[in-house]
Structures are given as C-alpha cells and as structure tokens.
Design a protein around this motif. Structure first.
Motif, mmCIF file in Angstrom:
data_model
loop_
_atom_site.group_PDB
_atom_site.id
_atom_site.type_symbol
_atom_site.label_atom_id
_atom_site.label_comp_id
_atom_site.label_asym_id
_atom_site.label_seq_id
_atom_site.Cartn_x
_atom_site.Cartn_y
_atom_site.Cartn_z
ATOM 1 N N LEU A 122 0.850 -1.181 0.000
ATOM 2 C CA LEU A 122 0.000 0.000 0.000
ATOM 3 C C LEU A 122 0.889 1.235 0.000
ATOM 4 C CD1 LEU A 122 -3.192 0.544 0.436
ATOM 5 C CD2 LEU A 122 -2.457 1.350 2.680
ATOM 6 N N SER A 123 0.612 2.166 -0.884
ATOM 7 C CA SER A 123 1.389 3.397 -0.970
ATOM 8 C C SER A 123 0.720 4.497 -0.150
ATOM 9 C CB SER A 123 1.515 3.854 -2.427
ATOM 10 O OG SER A 123 2.097 5.136 -2.503
ATOM 11 N N VAL A 124 1.407 4.921 0.916
ATOM 12 C CA VAL A 124 0.947 6.050 1.728
ATOM 13 C C VAL A 124 1.908 7.203 1.460
ATOM 14 C CG1 VAL A 124 0.532 6.923 4.048
ATOM 15 C CG2 VAL A 124 -0.037 4.552 3.487
ATOM 16 N N ALA A 125 1.389 8.288 0.923
ATOM 17 C CA ALA A 125 2.232 9.427 0.551
ATOM 18 C C ALA A 125 1.992 10.584 1.506
ATOM 19 C CB ALA A 125 1.928 9.858 -0.883
ATOM 20 N N VAL A 126 3.083 11.284 1.835
ATOM 21 C CA VAL A 126 2.995 12.497 2.643
ATOM 22 C C VAL A 126 3.453 13.676 1.795
ATOM 23 C CG1 VAL A 126 3.167 11.478 4.935
ATOM 24 C CG2 VAL A 126 5.248 11.895 3.647
ATOM 25 N N ALA A 127 2.699 14.758 1.867
ATOM 26 C CA ALA A 127 2.972 15.924 1.016
ATOM 27 C C ALA A 127 3.959 16.863 1.692
ATOM 28 C CB ALA A 127 1.672 16.649 0.689
ATOM 29 N N THR A 128 5.106 16.316 2.085
ATOM 30 C CA THR A 128 6.123 17.096 2.786
ATOM 31 C C THR A 128 7.403 17.251 1.972
ATOM 32 O OG1 THR A 128 6.715 15.046 3.942
ATOM 33 C CG2 THR A 128 5.313 16.593 5.113
ATOM 34 N N GLY A 129 7.431 16.692 0.776
ATOM 35 C CA GLY A 129 8.604 16.760 -0.077
ATOM 36 C C GLY A 129 8.349 17.597 -1.313
ATOM 37 N N PRO A 130 8.965 17.241 -2.441
ATOM 38 C CA PRO A 130 8.858 18.053 -3.646
ATOM 39 C C PRO A 130 7.538 17.912 -4.397
ATOM 40 C CG PRO A 130 10.198 16.115 -4.073
ATOM 41 C CD PRO A 130 9.916 16.124 -2.595
ATOM 42 N N CYS A 131 6.709 16.938 -4.001
ATOM 43 C CA CYS A 131 5.452 16.675 -4.715
ATOM 44 C C CYS A 131 4.265 17.075 -3.841
ATOM 45 C CB CYS A 131 5.345 15.192 -5.063
ATOM 46 S SG CYS A 131 6.775 14.545 -5.961
ATOM 47 N N ASP A 132 3.324 17.819 -4.423
ATOM 48 C CA ASP A 132 2.163 18.213 -3.633
ATOM 49 C C ASP A 132 1.132 17.091 -3.610
ATOM 50 O OD1 ASP A 132 0.580 18.372 -6.003
ATOM 51 O OD2 ASP A 132 0.992 20.502 -6.239
ATOM 52 N N ALA A 133 0.092 17.288 -2.823
ATOM 53 C CA ALA A 133 -0.900 16.233 -2.621
ATOM 54 C C ALA A 133 -1.548 15.805 -3.938
ATOM 55 C CB ALA A 133 -1.961 16.708 -1.633
ATOM 56 N N GLY A 134 -1.818 16.764 -4.806
ATOM 57 C CA GLY A 134 -2.435 16.429 -6.085
ATOM 58 C C GLY A 134 -1.545 15.559 -6.944
ATOM 59 N N VAL A 194 -3.078 9.733 0.747
ATOM 60 C CA VAL A 194 -2.256 10.942 0.783
ATOM 61 C C VAL A 194 -2.526 11.655 2.100
ATOM 62 C CG1 VAL A 194 -1.674 13.121 -0.301
ATOM 63 C CG2 VAL A 194 -2.300 11.173 -1.732
ATOM 64 N N LEU A 195 -1.476 11.866 2.880
ATOM 65 C CA LEU A 195 -1.558 12.579 4.145
ATOM 66 C C LEU A 195 -0.833 13.914 4.027
ATOM 67 C CD1 LEU A 195 -0.622 9.636 6.555
ATOM 68 C CD2 LEU A 195 -2.902 10.307 5.784
ATOM 69 N N THR A 196 -1.261 14.886 4.809
ATOM 70 C CA THR A 196 -0.575 16.174 4.809
ATOM 71 C C THR A 196 0.854 16.006 5.312
ATOM 72 O OG1 THR A 196 -2.655 17.335 5.192
ATOM 73 C CG2 THR A 196 -0.620 18.538 5.693
ATOM 74 N N ASP A 197 1.008 15.273 6.419
ATOM 75 C CA ASP A 197 2.327 14.970 6.959
ATOM 76 C C ASP A 197 2.183 13.789 7.907
ATOM 77 O OD1 ASP A 197 1.355 15.956 9.434
ATOM 78 O OD2 ASP A 197 2.156 17.948 9.052
#
Length: 218
Positions: A177-189, A199-202
């Motif tokens: 399962l891919s859980v992504a956090v929007a804390t790096g170079p890529c935004d949530a979208g 997709v989590l904010t952080d």
C-alpha cells in the motif's frame, strides 16, 4: 538499531504489519544539511552548485543531482567526496519531520515492525536516525524507486510511506500500500495522480490513519 539483514518477523500478522518509511523529507527534513553540504562541496572543488535548487529535487540518488554540476567522468569521485563530508556537515543540521517519532511509535504500539528504505547512502542514513534517536527495526539504503521493492519484499512490508513519486513506484513494485505524505517536492495532487493509495498532509496524521487501517484489513 537492527541489522539490515534481519529478516521479516515470522510472527507479523495481518493486524500488525511491517511498515516501510522513506527517509529524506518523510522522516527527516534533510534540506538544511544537504544544502550546507552542497555549499561545502562547491567551496572545496570550485564548482558552481545551486544548493537552493538542488534541495528542491530531493528523492533520487545523489549522482542524479551531481550530473547537473560536474562532468560525467567526475561524478563518481564527487559522490564519494560528498559522502565523506556529509556526516560532519549535514547530520546535526537536519531535524526530524513533524510526527516522525510518533509514526514509528504507532507501528510499534500496534505490534508491527518499522523499517527505513531510502536512496540515501546507508551509513549516512543510519547516522541521521541515530542522531535523532529514531530507532527503526532495519535501515536499508542505496535503493531508489522500483529498487525499493527488493527491501520491502524481503522484510514483508505491506505499507510504504514516502513523499516522492519514486516512493509510490517502489510501493507498487512491492505490491505494498502506498501512503504518501505531502512534505517533499510533490504536492498532494501530484501524489494522488501518481497512484498513491493514501495521501496525508504529513506524518502527524499517520497514527490516526494506521489505527483506522489495521482493523479494516484484519
């Protein structure tokens, strides 16, 4: 900190999975340290390096950034030099990301194992975690994007948490399962469009997400 060769726990159950985490911009904010290390490399070699630009592109292996600043025949030597300078310059300057310690603790409290799988040079990755007092069950370095699936499969990780499109690809390649956090170079979208399952904010949102996820998959 456990050896990187430690196998996945035999007793790990569906309710207590192994969770993999990326390092840079997921567990740690490595931008200040990496920026300082690039500046020191430029001073030492006389090369021009836009350190501010470089830290907006964190994620891929070091050599993929160095090709922008050095001739191809010098990249391997410059990577070795950078890595030798890194511990004294970058480690103390890089703080934990908000929620990093709590995310690792949440996995442990659920009876699971937390591992770090990163493209960073493994010895330097371990130094960061030791400095910050973050103790995963294993640290595996020098793996990028789909290569991360090797370690995720070896350790039985059913979830992989990262901030980059390459982390999503690594999770997919491992059937995790891919859980992504929007804390790096890529935004949530961007992360959602690339196929992240969550997709989590952080990472401050991770414990609550995990608490809801585990009963649902049991």
């Amino acid at each position: 900190m456990a050896s990187t060769t430690e196998p996945a726990a035999e007793s790990a159950s569906a309710a207590a999975p192994t969770v993999g985490f990326d390092l840079d911009m997921t567990l740690i904010d490595s931008r200040p340290g990496i920026r300082a290390c690039y500046q020191a490399l430029a001073e030492r070699t006389g090369a021009y390096i836009d350190a501010d630009l470089a830290v907006t592109r964190l994620g891929p292996p070091l050599v993929e950034e160095l090709v922008h600043w050095f001739p191809a025949e010098q990249v391997a030597a410059m990577a070795d030099l950078y890595r030798s300078m890194y511990p004294s310059i970058a480690v103390a300057a890089s703080p934990a990301m908000p929620g990093a310690r709590e995310a690792i603790a949440a996995v442990r409290e659920a009876g699971g194992r937390a591992i770090v799988v990163t493209a960073k040079f493994e010895p330097n990755a371990k130094l960061h975690l030791e400095h910050l007092g973050i103790e995963p069950d294993a640290v595996i370095g020098d793996l990028w994007a789909e290569q991360k699936a090797e370690a995720l499969r070896e350790h039985g990780a059913g979830v992989y948490v990262g901030d980059h499109l390459g982390d999503i690809r690594g999770a997919r390649a491992a059937d995790a399962l891919s859980v992504a956090v929007a804390t790096g170079p890529c935004d949530a979208g961007e992360l959602a469009e690339a196929g992240a399952d969550v997709v989590l904010t952080d990472l401050t949102e991770f414990p609550e997400w995990l608490a809801a996820y585990l009963p649902a998959r049991a």
